[in-house]
Design an enzyme around this catalytic site. Structure first.
Site, PDB file in Angstrom:
ATOM      1  N   PHE A   1      44.277  45.405  40.652  1.00 14.47           N
ATOM      2  CA  PHE A   1      44.071  46.351  39.549  1.00 14.47           C
ATOM      3  C   PHE A   1      44.213  47.757  40.098  1.00 14.47           C
ATOM      4  O   PHE A   1      43.438  48.185  40.948  1.00 14.47           O
ATOM      5  CB  PHE A   1      42.699  46.194  38.874  1.00 14.47           C
ATOM      6  CG  PHE A   1      42.564  47.128  37.704  1.00 14.47           C
ATOM      7  CD1 PHE A   1      43.033  46.754  36.453  1.00 14.47           C
ATOM      8  CD2 PHE A   1      42.031  48.401  37.848  1.00 14.47           C
ATOM      9  CE1 PHE A   1      42.959  47.627  35.364  1.00 14.47           C
ATOM     10  CE2 PHE A   1      41.962  49.283  36.765  1.00 14.47           C
ATOM     11  CZ  PHE A   1      42.416  48.887  35.529  1.00 14.47           C
TER      12      PHE A   1
ATOM     13  N   ASP B   1      43.819  51.384  48.013  1.00 15.72           N
ATOM     14  CA  ASP B   1      43.282  51.890  46.750  1.00 15.72           C
ATOM     15  C   ASP B   1      41.769  51.698  46.790  1.00 15.72           C
ATOM     16  O   ASP B   1      41.258  50.599  46.595  1.00 15.72           O
ATOM     17  CB  ASP B   1      43.904  51.150  45.570  1.00 15.72           C
ATOM     18  CG  ASP B   1      43.349  51.632  44.224  1.00 15.72           C
ATOM     19  OD1 ASP B   1      42.360  52.401  44.229  1.00 15.72           O
ATOM     20  OD2 ASP B   1      43.899  51.232  43.188  1.00 15.72           O
TER      21      ASP B   1
ATOM     22  N   LYS C   1      36.877  57.679  40.503  1.00 15.80           N
ATOM     23  CA  LYS C   1      35.594  57.218  39.962  1.00 15.80           C
ATOM     24  C   LYS C   1      34.398  58.036  40.469  1.00 15.80           C
ATOM     25  O   LYS C   1      34.121  59.091  39.934  1.00 15.80           O
ATOM     26  CB  LYS C   1      35.439  55.718  40.199  1.00 15.80           C
ATOM     27  CG  LYS C   1      36.433  54.944  39.317  1.00 15.80           C
ATOM     28  CD  LYS C   1      36.177  53.465  39.213  1.00 15.80           C
ATOM     29  CE  LYS C   1      37.026  52.852  38.106  1.00 15.80           C
ATOM     30  NZ  LYS C   1      37.972  51.844  38.524  1.00 15.80           N
TER      31      LYS C   1
END
Ligand code: PLP
Length: 396
Positions: free
Chosen positions: A139, A224, A253
């Site tokens: 993802f 990532d 985030k």
């Protein structure tokens, strides 16, 4: 839930989410409240974006001060905030340079562009043929390029045609990586722990071996860490569990301190040198408000010892979850406060469990059909974990 207000969201909003039936109006630290005043423990942390807890006083103070001073200039001008933020994060992560964006997906797009241009201009791969290796179950965000190399059918269905140049291999499989590398491979893009696919921790030694294979083949290793980074897994970066130093790193985030989107693509000097003025940009990326908040978020992470707390509280929480005698639980996994509980599919769906948890005052969200995620703010204490465990225990 106030049905009138919720219906506004249903009536005027696109239905690209399926929220749990709760309407939140307020939050502080690890707690959130609905409009009737019912209190919840936030075990979602907005997919780890609220790692410092809701409304951290230092974040709110710095943000407020900066709002009154200077918020947005665009990168057409220098500001007094961006440089210090980038210096701090580069020193902390031991990367040479950083490029500021807003969302995680944008940081990944920035990485993809850098990998391709590095491939064509520095590795001398023939133009337009650079390949990037990715993993099944990945993802990396929701842009049209990124979903094109997702292995999740729903993310892609109807959204093609997709961008070329991606090769997907099984996650956790070093032999597959060796086999997939060709003379046109620019980079291997991976999550050190797969989050959205269900908190999947790769076999021990996987990251280190990937690093070695990439080095031997002049392939960039891109991590990532939008979700796994900044203490979530009990180390600053999840790559630190195996002492791996990626050539490119994506953060997001939690970097926004729980209040706004702040993301970065960080890389070695060589990789970042491919970007020259006009190649890439973002109107909001690196704005003085974001830089102020990003810097403060990193300082809080270090000053409040939240990485160690994530490690210690994570061990405690996982031990407690593993000790639950429940036939609903198939597996408890994760690192630090990045925890997935897999539910036996013939017993209940993960969503059913999340609905029960909600009734008990625990906010969580399923990832896929079978996994319930527990990723509370990193400020959580053992006492608060005990408080949550009573509720989680009663549900499971
Ligand atoms: C959430 C996430 C992204 C995307 O971040 P957005 O801010 O939602 O665009 C990218 N990569 C990983 C690993 C993520 O968990």
């Amino acid at each position: 839930m106030d049905p009138i207000i919720v219906n506004l969201e249903e009536k005027f909003g696109a239905h690209n989410y399926h929220p749990l039936p709760v309407m939140l109006v307020k939050a502080k630290g690890i707690y959130a409240w609905d409009e009737k005043g019912k209190q919840y423990i936030d075990m979602m942390s907005a997919y780890s974006a609220v790692s410092l807890g809701h409304a951290h006083p230092k974040i709110i103070a710095k943000a407020t001060e900066q709002l009154h001073t200077l918020s947005l200039t665009s990168r057409a001008f220098y500001t007094n905030k961006l440089g210090p933020f980038l210096e701090y994060v580069c020193n902390l992560t031991k990367m040479d340079k950083a490029l500021p964006m807003n969302t995680g997906a944008e940081a990944v797009e920035t990485a993809i562009k850098a990998a391709r241009k590095w491939g064509h201009k520095i590795k001398k791969i023939p133009d337009n043929s650079a390949e990037i290796i990715v993993c099944h179950g990945n993802f990396h965000g929701r842009t049209s390029t990124i979903i094109g190399f997702s292995s999740e059918q729903q993310y892609k269905d109807g959204f093609g045609p997709f961008s070329k140049g991606f090769v997907s291999i099984p996650y956790g499989d070093v032999e597959a990586l060796k086999k997939a590398i060709t003379k046109n491979t620019a980079a291997f893009l991976m999550e050190p722990i797969q989050g959205e696919s269900g908190i999947h921790v790769p076999p021990d030694g996987y990251l280190k071996t990937c690093e070695k294979i990439c080095k031997e083949n002049n392939v960039l290793l891109f991590a990532d860490e939008v979700q796994t980074g900044l203490g979530r897994t009990g180390t600053l970066l999840a790559c630190d569990h195996e002492n791996v130093k990626p050539d490119g790193l994506m953060l997001g985030k939690a970097l926004g301190g729980g209040v706004m989107p702040v993301s970065l693509f960080l890389a070695s000097e060589e990789v970042m040198s491919v970007y020259t003025p006009g190649d890439h940009g973002s109107t909001f990326g690196g704005n003085p408000l974001a830089a102020t908040i990003g810097l403060e978020a990193l300082k809080i992470l270090m000053e409040e010892n939240l990485i160690q707390n994530s490690h210690d509280r994570g061990e405690y929480f996982r031990k407690k979850l593993s000790q639950l005698k429940s036939d609903y639980i198939k597996d408890v996994r994760g690192k630090g406060l990045f925890i997935g509980v897999e539910i036996h599919p013939h017993k209940a769906t993960a969503r059913e469990v999340c609905l029960k948890l909600l009734e008990q005052g625990i906010l969580s969200k399923e990832t896929h059909e079978t996994v319930v995620r527990f990723a509370p703010p990193l400020i959580i204490t053992n006492e608060q974990i005990d408080e949550a465990m009573e509720k989680i225990g009663s549900v499971l």
